[in-house]
Design an enzyme around this catalytic site. Structure first.
Site, mmCIF file in Angstrom:
data_model
loop_
_atom_site.group_PDB
_atom_site.id
_atom_site.type_symbol
_atom_site.label_atom_id
_atom_site.label_comp_id
_atom_site.label_asym_id
_atom_site.label_seq_id
_atom_site.Cartn_x
_atom_site.Cartn_y
_atom_site.Cartn_z
ATOM 1 N N SER A 177 0.845 -1.182 0.000
ATOM 2 C CA SER A 177 0.000 0.000 0.000
ATOM 3 C C SER A 177 0.889 1.243 0.000
ATOM 4 O O SER A 177 2.116 1.157 0.098
ATOM 5 C CB SER A 177 -0.908 0.013 1.232
ATOM 6 O OG SER A 177 -0.134 0.169 2.415
ATOM 7 N N LYS A 178 0.255 2.406 -0.097
ATOM 8 C CA LYS A 178 1.030 3.651 -0.077
ATOM 9 C C LYS A 178 1.834 3.775 1.212
ATOM 10 O O LYS A 178 2.936 4.315 1.225
ATOM 11 C CB LYS A 178 0.082 4.846 -0.216
ATOM 12 C CG LYS A 178 -0.555 4.986 -1.593
ATOM 13 C CD LYS A 178 -1.429 6.227 -1.651
ATOM 14 C CE LYS A 178 -2.071 6.365 -3.034
ATOM 15 N NZ LYS A 178 -2.936 7.573 -3.109
ATOM 16 N N ARG A 179 1.289 3.247 2.291
ATOM 17 C CA ARG A 179 1.949 3.338 3.591
ATOM 18 C C ARG A 179 3.251 2.551 3.639
ATOM 19 O O ARG A 179 4.190 2.934 4.338
ATOM 20 C CB ARG A 179 1.003 2.836 4.685
ATOM 21 C CG ARG A 179 1.589 2.856 6.094
ATOM 22 C CD ARG A 179 0.583 2.316 7.101
ATOM 23 N NE ARG A 179 0.150 0.977 6.743
ATOM 24 C CZ ARG A 179 0.828 -0.130 7.013
ATOM 25 N NH1 ARG A 179 2.005 -0.039 7.614
ATOM 26 N NH2 ARG A 179 0.346 -1.317 6.684
ATOM 27 N N ASN A 180 3.322 1.454 2.867
ATOM 28 C CA ASN A 180 4.499 0.593 2.997
ATOM 29 C C ASN A 180 5.225 0.344 1.671
ATOM 30 O O ASN A 180 5.853 -0.685 1.496
ATOM 31 C CB ASN A 180 4.115 -0.747 3.640
ATOM 32 C CG ASN A 180 2.962 -1.429 2.935
ATOM 33 O OD1 ASN A 180 2.761 -1.229 1.741
ATOM 34 N ND2 ASN A 180 2.193 -2.230 3.667
ATOM 35 N N GLY A 181 5.132 1.299 0.739
ATOM 36 C CA GLY A 181 5.999 1.197 -0.434
ATOM 37 C C GLY A 181 5.361 1.384 -1.786
ATOM 38 O O GLY A 181 6.077 1.581 -2.766
#
Length: 286
Positions: A218-222
């Site tokens: 996801s955007k949060r993790n890459g």
């Protein structure tokens, strides 16, 4: 069937993103595998923008996809937009209805049950469909529960599954290399292909790119916009090298590849069935 030994006709692959947002890392990896496979076999690589869902399309998203390819150095041989092909879809829909393989149906709208809308449904033979997948193996699905499923909202508005099959046939696609999340779509598409009388494709559903905790990226993790990597100073060659090794290995100790070396080494047979991990530290090292 070993897809790396297909000699009957030239290899043609495609990457078919929807312009509903930025092009993220998982999409780049899928595009790269399609590119590598086509180039290794002296074939053709097509970029197809699937923009028939006008309500979800985002302004400038298609341009950003094309710009991402330019920065990465992944040259496509042909570029198509589905919005330019509506007459082609209509012709195939009309033929299926004329042949009794599909039918138009007036049904209450989900948004307003008092309003009737026109839908086109495929007559589902209700049988077990087996997907012969080069990565996941044989996957069998009983399609009876799907019923007569929708293939178009009307003769001018094909659904994703229908337009996808028509395009893959008309563009001469031989190998459909895409993410495993699309494997569940394949039985429907096989039924559509058979109704249209098209020959089969070779499927290879590649593993997802996962976050370090093995959740979906996801955007949060890459899952950053591809062009953000450009703006952050990453080299396109490094990004492609890194992504190639998420879910595939060359069978050697080599870790640093030029793009020509990746083309030479790449093989569908060495793509793993389980998800690969996105590791930012490894990307920085590359």
């Amino acid at each position: 069937m070993n897809p790396d030994n297909i000699q009957s006709k030239p290899v043609v692959t495609r990457f078919a993103p929807s312009p509903t947002g930025n092009m993220h890392i998982g999409g780049v990896r899928t595009a790269l595998y399609n590119y590598l496979y086509a180039r290794k076999h002296g074939g053709k690589f097509i970029l197809r923008i699937e923009d028939t869902d006008e309500a979800r399309n985002k302004e400038d998203a298609a341009d950003a996809i094309i710009e991402s390819f330019k920065w990465l150095g992944l040259e496509y041989d042909e570029l198509y937009k589905q919005s330019d092909r509506k007459d082609i879809y209509r012709g195939h829909l009309e033929r299926l209805v004329q042949e009794g393989k599909a039918y138009a149906s007036s049904e209450p709208s989900k948004e307003n049950p008092d309003v009737l809308i026109e839908l086109i449904r495929l007559k589902n033979p209700g049988r077990v469909v087996t997907v012969n997948d080069q990565v996941c193996g044989d996957v069998s699905v009983d399609t009876t529960d799907l019923g007569d499923f929708i293939i178009a909202r009307d003769f001018n508005s094909p659904m994703f599954h229908f337009a996808n099959v028509v395009d893959d046939h008309d563009m001469g696609i031989t190998h459909i290399i895409r993410a495993q999340e699309h494997l569940s779509n394949t039985p429907r598409q096989i039924l559509i292909r058979e109704a249209l009388g098209f020959p089969p494709f070779i499927y290879a559903h590649i593993p997802l790119v996962l976050a370090p905790d093995r959740t979906k990226l996801s955007k949060r993790n890459g899952a950053t916009n591809t062009l953000d990597y450009r703006d952050s100073g990453y080299l396109p060659e490094a990004l492609l090298n890194f992504l190639a090794l998420i879910g595939w290995n060359p069978g050697t100790e080599q870790e640093i590849f030029t793009l020509p070396e990746l083309i030479q080494a790449f093989s569908i047979e060495r793509v793993q069935s389980g998800g690969g991990i996105f590791n930012t530290e490894k990307l920085d090292w590359v």
